[in-house]
Design a protein around this motif. Sequence first.
Motif, PDB file in Angstrom:
ATOM      1  N   ALA A  82      -0.489   3.844  -6.751  1.00 18.79           N
ATOM      2  CA  ALA A  82      -0.644   3.805  -5.248  1.00 18.79           C
ATOM      3  C   ALA A  82      -1.758   3.027  -5.856  1.00 18.79           C
ATOM      4  O   ALA A  82      -2.479   2.398  -5.221  1.00 18.79           O
ATOM      5  N   THR A  83      -3.177   3.592  -5.841  1.00 19.42           N
ATOM      6  CA  THR A  83      -4.313   3.853  -6.430  1.00 19.42           C
ATOM      7  C   THR A  83      -4.116   1.952  -7.214  1.00 19.42           C
ATOM      8  O   THR A  83      -4.861   1.177  -7.055  1.00 19.42           O
ATOM      9  N   ALA A  84      -3.772   2.470  -8.067  1.00 27.55           N
ATOM     10  CA  ALA A  84      -3.838   1.231  -9.202  1.00 27.55           C
ATOM     11  C   ALA A  84      -3.375  -0.163  -8.093  1.00 27.55           C
ATOM     12  O   ALA A  84      -4.082  -1.261  -8.592  1.00 27.55           O
ATOM     13  N   GLY A  85      -2.078   0.320  -7.437  1.00 29.66           N
ATOM     14  CA  GLY A  85      -1.691  -1.246  -6.978  1.00 29.66           C
ATOM     15  C   GLY A  85      -2.508  -1.374  -5.491  1.00 29.66           C
ATOM     16  O   GLY A  85      -3.454  -2.603  -5.425  1.00 29.66           O
ATOM     17  N   ALA A  86      -3.465  -0.724  -4.905  1.00 27.09           N
ATOM     18  CA  ALA A  86      -4.231  -0.922  -4.352  1.00 27.09           C
ATOM     19  C   ALA A  86      -5.830  -1.596  -4.956  1.00 27.09           C
ATOM     20  O   ALA A  86      -6.168  -2.608  -4.210  1.00 27.09           O
ATOM     21  N   ARG A  87      -6.105  -1.026  -6.130  1.00 26.38           N
ATOM     22  CA  ARG A  87      -7.620  -1.785  -5.922  1.00 26.38           C
ATOM     23  C   ARG A  87      -6.839  -2.632  -6.825  1.00 26.38           C
ATOM     24  O   ARG A  87      -7.277  -4.315  -6.218  1.00 26.38           O
ATOM     25  N   SER A  88      -5.389  -3.884  -6.843  1.00 25.17           N
ATOM     26  CA  SER A  88      -5.509  -4.621  -6.805  1.00 25.17           C
ATOM     27  C   SER A  88      -5.603  -5.951  -6.514  1.00 25.17           C
ATOM     28  O   SER A  88      -5.635  -6.609  -6.449  1.00 25.17           O
ATOM     29  N   VAL A  89      -4.911  -5.177  -4.795  1.00 24.11           N
ATOM     30  CA  VAL A  89      -4.986  -5.413  -3.250  1.00 24.11           C
ATOM     31  C   VAL A  89      -6.030  -6.474  -3.179  1.00 24.11           C
ATOM     32  O   VAL A  89      -6.174  -6.998  -3.018  1.00 24.11           O
ATOM     33  N   ALA A  90      -7.494  -5.201  -3.649  1.00 20.39           N
ATOM     34  CA  ALA A  90      -8.515  -5.533  -3.293  1.00 20.39           C
ATOM     35  C   ALA A  90      -9.496  -6.653  -4.055  1.00 20.39           C
ATOM     36  O   ALA A  90     -10.285  -7.590  -3.696  1.00 20.39           O
ATOM     37  N   GLU A  91      -8.636  -6.583  -5.730  1.00 19.26           N
ATOM     38  CA  GLU A  91      -9.385  -7.358  -6.216  1.00 19.26           C
ATOM     39  C   GLU A  91      -8.979  -8.983  -5.774  1.00 19.26           C
ATOM     40  O   GLU A  91      -9.094 -10.144  -6.401  1.00 19.26           O
TER      41      GLU A  91
END
Length: 412
Positions: free
Chosen positions: A107-116
């Motif tokens: 979840a957090t790896a995906g979330a950072r990708s979204v923010a990026e």
Amino acid sequence: MRVVLSTYGSRGSVEPIAGLAVQLRELGAEVRVCAPPDEEFADLLAGVGVPLVPTGRPVRPLVTSVTPGSAVGLAQRAAELMAAQFDTVAAAAEGCDALVATGPLPATAGARSVAEKLGIRYVHVSHQPAVLPSPYRRPPARRGQPLPPDVTDNRVLWDLDAQIANAMFGEELNTQRASVGLPPVDNVRDYAFTDRPWLATDPTLDPWQPTDLDVVQTGAWILTDERPLPAELMAFLDAGELPVYVGFGSMPMGSLKDVARVAVEAIRAQGRRVLVSRGWADLGLIDDQDDCFVVGEVNQQALFRRVAAVVHHGSAGTTTTATRAGVPQVVVPQGADQPYWGGRVAELGIGAAHNGPTPTFESLSAALRTALTPETRARATAVAGTIRTDGSTVAAKLLLDTVSRERPPVPA
């Protein structure tokens, strides 16, 4: 300013995020929370006026149906959870200034990708220290991926943990990233955590030792609970001496099959009445004697001030709540970070840590004898006065200040 908060997990993951959301809103930010669609989480967020964006599958049926520690179906669940970040969370984050994420690594790896992808501020938050790389402790084992018991160098083990995380989640993450035009990452764990993760734990309960990571410890994120206790519960509390509370939160049945019987018998042997919390394991009473009472979801902040001791699984949230209440504790850890919190309770002298997840009458009785002494009660009262209550306020101000500094100046 607009902020989206993303989390996935049980109440211990959702409630702190709700606490942060309330403080952000009080400081003038527009906030929405992406969280599992379980009814209790929807009710929790609705109760504080924070919009919920349902994300992923409901957690409770998942937790109560998966064999503890089993990796069966993990790859599919991780892929679904990651996809939800690129889909639901990405849509919720459109037009926002920051994305704060906590929860499992997919979840957090995906979330950072979204923010990026969106070009907005990202903050990774952990509500317990065990997952953050540190030379002072071994990493927790990932499901189906035991760490070699003969390796004692913690730095080597954390490097191995990063390799395991890549093997488990790297291909799926990079496939999702490629679908939105982002380049691959070669270290999923460190990418998700960043080099400046936030740690939302109390420094008395969890004294973080400096590492190579620039960890920002904000204090625990506490959502004030003002709900009154049910009338029937109040009547039970008022009818006799302080009872001992037994509850295991979102832990599934697993090794808890006989815990209600063992707990009731051990507590009665100490001459105490008993409060049993059903929790996700659906614990219940063992007979119809009037010295026992069963409760469902309840205001623990108020209840713990009315009991002689709290027997629990040792989650970060329950440990913090009990410590704030000044009540002695017996931690019966079921896994994950719970042995750590049990160890801290014992080290602080505010209770006892049970050895292992399955108590017997004898082992729980011994732990209760420690917890129920006047000395432990006095120590618990003293430590309660050191626990911070402003963690969510500290985090909210820090986030808004950071984002404000990073914003480009408005043209004159």
